[in-house]
Design a protein around this motif. Structure first.
Motif, PDB file in Angstrom:
ATOM      1  N   GLN A  87      -7.244  -5.502  18.023  1.00 57.36           N
ATOM      2  CA  GLN A  87      -5.959  -5.378  18.707  1.00 57.36           C
ATOM      3  C   GLN A  87      -6.012  -4.226  19.687  1.00 57.36           C
ATOM      4  O   GLN A  87      -6.826  -3.316  19.476  1.00 57.36           O
ATOM      5  CB  GLN A  87      -4.819  -5.144  17.711  1.00 57.36           C
ATOM      6  N   HIS A 114      -2.576  -5.219   5.236  1.00 60.88           N
ATOM      7  CA  HIS A 114      -2.102  -6.147   6.268  1.00 60.88           C
ATOM      8  C   HIS A 114      -3.142  -6.399   7.362  1.00 60.88           C
ATOM      9  O   HIS A 114      -3.046  -7.374   8.090  1.00 60.88           O
ATOM     10  CB  HIS A 114      -0.750  -5.700   6.855  1.00 60.88           C
ATOM     11  N   TYR A 115      -4.196  -5.552   7.418  1.00 66.22           N
ATOM     12  CA  TYR A 115      -5.243  -5.828   8.402  1.00 66.22           C
ATOM     13  C   TYR A 115      -5.931  -7.171   8.126  1.00 66.22           C
ATOM     14  O   TYR A 115      -6.394  -7.831   9.035  1.00 66.22           O
ATOM     15  CB  TYR A 115      -6.265  -4.674   8.449  1.00 66.22           C
ATOM     16  N   ARG A 154       7.851   9.672   9.890  1.00 62.66           N
ATOM     17  CA  ARG A 154       7.248   9.434   8.564  1.00 62.66           C
ATOM     18  C   ARG A 154       6.551  10.675   8.007  1.00 62.66           C
ATOM     19  O   ARG A 154       5.675  10.581   7.152  1.00 62.66           O
ATOM     20  CB  ARG A 154       6.248   8.286   8.657  1.00 62.66           C
ATOM     21  N   HIS A 178      -7.805   0.026   5.480  1.00 67.17           N
ATOM     22  CA  HIS A 178      -8.026  -0.860   6.626  1.00 67.17           C
ATOM     23  C   HIS A 178      -9.469  -0.805   7.148  1.00 67.17           C
ATOM     24  O   HIS A 178     -10.118  -1.835   7.321  1.00 67.17           O
ATOM     25  CB  HIS A 178      -7.066  -0.510   7.766  1.00 67.17           C
ATOM     26  N   LYS A 195       0.837  -1.186   0.000  1.00 65.65           N
ATOM     27  CA  LYS A 195       0.000   0.000   0.000  1.00 65.65           C
ATOM     28  C   LYS A 195       0.883   1.251   0.000  1.00 65.65           C
ATOM     29  O   LYS A 195       2.049   1.128   0.366  1.00 65.65           O
ATOM     30  CB  LYS A 195      -0.943  -0.013   1.203  1.00 65.65           C
ATOM     31  N   LYS A 242      -4.303   9.247  14.673  1.00 62.82           N
ATOM     32  CA  LYS A 242      -3.035   9.088  15.385  1.00 62.82           C
ATOM     33  C   LYS A 242      -3.114   9.889  16.679  1.00 62.82           C
ATOM     34  O   LYS A 242      -3.924  10.790  16.807  1.00 62.82           O
ATOM     35  CB  LYS A 242      -1.882   9.572  14.523  1.00 62.82           C
ATOM     36  N   ASP A 292      -4.401   6.837   4.342  1.00 64.42           N
ATOM     37  CA  ASP A 292      -3.509   5.900   5.032  1.00 64.42           C
ATOM     38  C   ASP A 292      -4.280   4.777   5.735  1.00 64.42           C
ATOM     39  O   ASP A 292      -3.811   3.638   5.783  1.00 64.42           O
ATOM     40  CB  ASP A 292      -2.677   6.699   6.056  1.00 64.42           C
ATOM     41  N   MET A 293      -5.437   5.099   6.285  1.00 67.37           N
ATOM     42  CA  MET A 293      -6.138   4.120   7.132  1.00 67.37           C
ATOM     43  C   MET A 293      -7.589   3.849   6.703  1.00 67.37           C
ATOM     44  O   MET A 293      -8.033   2.704   6.711  1.00 67.37           O
ATOM     45  CB  MET A 293      -6.168   4.602   8.590  1.00 67.37           C
ATOM     46  N   ARG A 304      -4.232   2.808  21.988  1.00 63.74           N
ATOM     47  CA  ARG A 304      -4.155   2.022  20.756  1.00 63.74           C
ATOM     48  C   ARG A 304      -5.225   0.941  20.832  1.00 63.74           C
ATOM     49  O   ARG A 304      -5.164   0.042  21.668  1.00 63.74           O
ATOM     50  CB  ARG A 304      -2.776   1.367  20.633  1.00 63.74           C
ATOM     51  N   TYR A 308       6.172  11.078   4.138  1.00 63.13           N
ATOM     52  CA  TYR A 308       5.120  10.233   3.541  1.00 63.13           C
ATOM     53  C   TYR A 308       3.743  10.742   3.965  1.00 63.13           C
ATOM     54  O   TYR A 308       2.840  10.920   3.153  1.00 63.13           O
ATOM     55  CB  TYR A 308       5.314   8.773   3.975  1.00 63.13           C
ATOM     56  N   LYS A 359      -4.488 -10.107   9.926  1.00 58.49           N
ATOM     57  CA  LYS A 359      -4.564 -10.184  11.398  1.00 58.49           C
ATOM     58  C   LYS A 359      -5.516 -11.310  11.794  1.00 58.49           C
ATOM     59  O   LYS A 359      -6.599 -11.459  11.216  1.00 58.49           O
ATOM     60  CB  LYS A 359      -5.051  -8.844  11.986  1.00 58.49           C
ATOM     61  N   GLU A 406      -4.721   4.916  17.093  1.00 57.14           N
ATOM     62  CA  GLU A 406      -3.298   4.681  17.364  1.00 57.14           C
ATOM     63  C   GLU A 406      -2.801   5.670  18.412  1.00 57.14           C
ATOM     64  O   GLU A 406      -3.273   6.813  18.454  1.00 57.14           O
ATOM     65  CB  GLU A 406      -2.493   4.896  16.092  1.00 57.14           C
TER      66      GLU A 406
HETATM   67  C1  BG6 Z   1      -0.175   1.292   8.121  1.00 52.34           C
HETATM   68  C2  BG6 Z   1      -0.180   2.803   8.142  1.00 52.34           C
HETATM   69  O1  BG6 Z   1      -0.870   0.814   7.017  1.00 52.34           O
HETATM   70  O2  BG6 Z   1      -0.828   0.814   9.300  1.00 52.34           O
HETATM   71  C3  BG6 Z   1       0.460   3.344   9.407  1.00 52.34           C
HETATM   72  O3  BG6 Z   1       0.557   3.275   7.007  1.00 52.34           O
HETATM   73  C4  BG6 Z   1      -0.177   2.743  10.625  1.00 52.34           C
HETATM   74  O4  BG6 Z   1       0.348   4.765   9.450  1.00 52.34           O
HETATM   75  C5  BG6 Z   1      -0.207   1.223  10.508  1.00 52.34           C
HETATM   76  O5  BG6 Z   1       0.566   3.125  11.765  1.00 52.34           O
HETATM   77  C6  BG6 Z   1      -1.006   0.607  11.642  1.00 52.34           C
HETATM   78  O6  BG6 Z   1      -0.886  -0.783  11.563  1.00 52.34           O
HETATM   79  P1  BG6 Z   1      -1.072  -1.675  12.877  1.00 52.34           P
HETATM   80  O7  BG6 Z   1      -0.948  -3.067  12.381  1.00 52.34           O
HETATM   81  O8  BG6 Z   1       0.029  -1.272  13.819  1.00 52.34           O
HETATM   82  O9  BG6 Z   1      -2.410  -1.327  13.426  1.00 52.34           O
END
Ligand code: BG6
Ligand code: NDP
Length: 513
Positions: free
Chosen positions: A402, A201-202, A246, A263, A171, A362, A258-259, A367, A249, A205, A239
């Protein structure tokens, strides 16, 4: 024993899943993601004996790095980031087959050298290998890499055996609808869809996969899973971290890109989709696309369906932290949001009238990622009126993605005693308590799935486009109004007042998970 093929989603990281002989090539091998996630994932797969017998790892990047140095960088990454400590014997099994090729991402001749390098590996082991290209570079070079994989013949669909070349794409998948379509176009000019694995990547999980199991392996949920019983759904991905190093970016991205676009929209799709006909990757992805397409376009502008904000200075774990505009690499007048919240309506039979609230930010209080299903209140005839004695809550089923992975249900219960008083209580299931806490990381699952050819936990091209179609008008609007309407929230809080106002319209409020 049955001859029925074992379905990869059902059998997961099972030792019975044989990946074919494979060479994994990582583009951007000197980068942060490679060190923090990809190398540790390969190491842990080796630890669990899940790599194929002929497994080779090739790092690729512009810097010239000798093989030995790349191996020692990889060992350092495992020491620092792996969930398991480095075991010399396990690492040696991978290290013995780890090499590095230097070259530019737009340098055609370098891709020919890479092709020769892989041919050399095949000659040495005396068999063909599957080629899995992992693009872990900044998005600016995704397209040149894909084009060069095509031009050099490395992307070939058939490699003389049933083996295919495959590509994993990190991504962000584009920055809006137009660029996502262009990227899909580039990919399709070189690869067929079944060769392509777009990462979110979510989806890797454990608890996100469990959502499918909870929904479809338990008969009690499906009859309630609709507008007749559900009042609203809240999806939170909060988060504690700030933008950190970063900034470069993040300034180009912001929370929506980003999220939210990826996700949280994936979490929504898995929560709201219809039951698929099978657990086949295409069946699940078809249902996700259908529900994404059924989301009503957002009302944008003042009093619309969207809120955005930036974190200001505040306290996190007893320490004061700077606001977003004071962070390194951030423009003093930046209009990049670090928080976004959306109110969505799904226009279909199941969900008509049920608001889906999404938020991510953020520097929030804690978290936590969760999906909370808020059920309708019971008719108030029996326990109404005497609010002091009857503290009634709506039933809420929450999937905690999480940390502290698990599931909980809020129920109203009688407080023991001679008079009838009620109190909401929480019934909980925690993964760590029931199964122990050492579960595989998302990237282990995803790398292995790509090796064995299971795309269930990856995004299909049309899914990415459907989600961008919804988010792009918001981005366009924000660009057109600059900082107008940008709210703030103190670091360490649960977000801005404008996000509370989104819910207040329907007499809802955000949960504090
Ligand atoms: C990433 C984002 O895709 O996911 C980051 O680019 C973010 O900004 C991260 O911190 C969060 O992933 P996780 O697995 O820590 O919840
Ligand atoms: P990096 O910035 O660390 O870059 C990776 C590698 O790409 C670098 O080591 C460098 O290798 C090369 N590179 C860097 N900048 C450029 C450039 N401008 N042009 C060409 N090549 C460049 O990125 P990450 O490893 O952090 O991320 C890689 C991908 O993964 C990105 O798409 C990112 O969005 C995604 N991602 C990253 C996450 C993370 O936690 N890091 C989380 C989720 C997704 P060399 O100089 O050797 O060529």
């Amino acid at each position: 024993m049955s001859d029925t093929p074992r379905h990869p989603f059902l059998h997961g990281l099972s030792k019975h899943r044989g990946a074919p002989p494979t060479v994994v090539v990582i583009f951007g091998a000197s980068g942060d993601l490679t060190a923090r996630k990809l190398i540790p994932a390969v190491y842990n797969l080796s630890h669990d004996n899940l790599l194929p017998a002929d497994f080779h790892l090739v790092g690729y990047g512009r810097k010239a790095i000798p093989d030995g140095e790349f191996r020692s960088l990889a060992a350092d990454a495992i020491k620092e980031f792996s969930r398991r400590e480095l075991n010399g014997e396990v690492w040696e099994r991978v290290a013995a087959h780890t090499t590095y090729v230097a070259g530019g991402y737009d340098e055609r001749a370098a891709f020919d050298r890479l092709a020769q390098h892989i041919d050399g590996i095949e000659k040495k082991i005396g068999r063909d290998v599957q080629r899995l290209f992992y693009i872990s570079t900044p998005p600016s070079v995704f397209a040149p890499i894909i084009m060069n994989l095509g031009a050099s013949g490395l992307a070939a669909k058939h490699l003389g055996t049933p083996l295919h070349a495959k590509v994993i794409i990190e991504k962000p998948f584009g920055k809006d609808l137009t660029s996502a379509r262009e990227l899909n176009g580039t990919i399709r000019s070189v690869f067929e869809e079944h060769q392509v694995y777009r990462i979110d990547h979510y989806l890797g999980k454990e608890t996100v996969q469990d959502l499918l199991v909870q929904r479809f392996a338990n008969a009690i949920f499906e009859p309630l899973w609709n507008r007749n019983f559900i009042d609203s759904v809240q999806i939170t991905v909060a988060e504690e971290v700030g933008v950190g190093s970063r900034g470069g970016y993040y300034e180009q991205s912001g929370c929506l890109r980003d999220m939210i676009q990826n996700h949280t929209m994936q979490l929504l799709a898995l929560t709201a989709m219809e039951p698929p006909g099978s657990l086949d990757a295409e069946a699940i992805r078809d249902e996700k696309v259908k529900v994404l397409k059924a989301i009503q376009p957002l009302t944008i502008g003042p009093a619309g369906d969207v809120a955005r904000a930036q974190y200001g200075a505040g306290m996190m774990s007893g320490k004061s932290v700077p606001g977003y505009l004071e962070e390194e690499g951030i423009q003093p007048q930046s209009n990049t949001e670090t928080y976004a919240a959306l109110r969505l309506s799904i226009n279909n039979w199941r969900w008509q009238g049920v608001p889906f609230y999404l938020r991510s930010g953020k520097r929030m209080a804690r978290r936590v990622s969760e999906i909370a299903i808020n059920f309708r209140r019971p008719p108030g005839t029996l326990f109404a009126g005497e609010t002091a004695r009857f503290d009634l809550a709506a039933n809420t089923l929450s999937f905690q993605i999480q940390p502290d992975e698990g599931l909980s249900l809020i129920l109203n219960t009688k407080v023991p005693g001679l008079e009838t008083r009620t109190q909401p209580v929480k019934m909980s299931f925690r993964y760590a308590t029931t199964f122990g806490s050492n579960t595989a990381e998302a990237y282990e699952r995803l790398v292995l799935d790509a090796m064995i050819g299971d795309g269930t936990l990856f995004i299909r091209g049309d899914e990415a486009e459907a989600s961008w179609k919804l988010c792009t008008p918001v981005l366009d609007y924000w660009r057109s109004v600059g900082r107008t309407g940008m709210d703030t929230y103190a670091a360490g809080s649960w977000g801005p007042p404008s996000a509370d106002a989104l819910l207040a319209k329907q007499a809802h409020c955000w949960r504090q998970p």
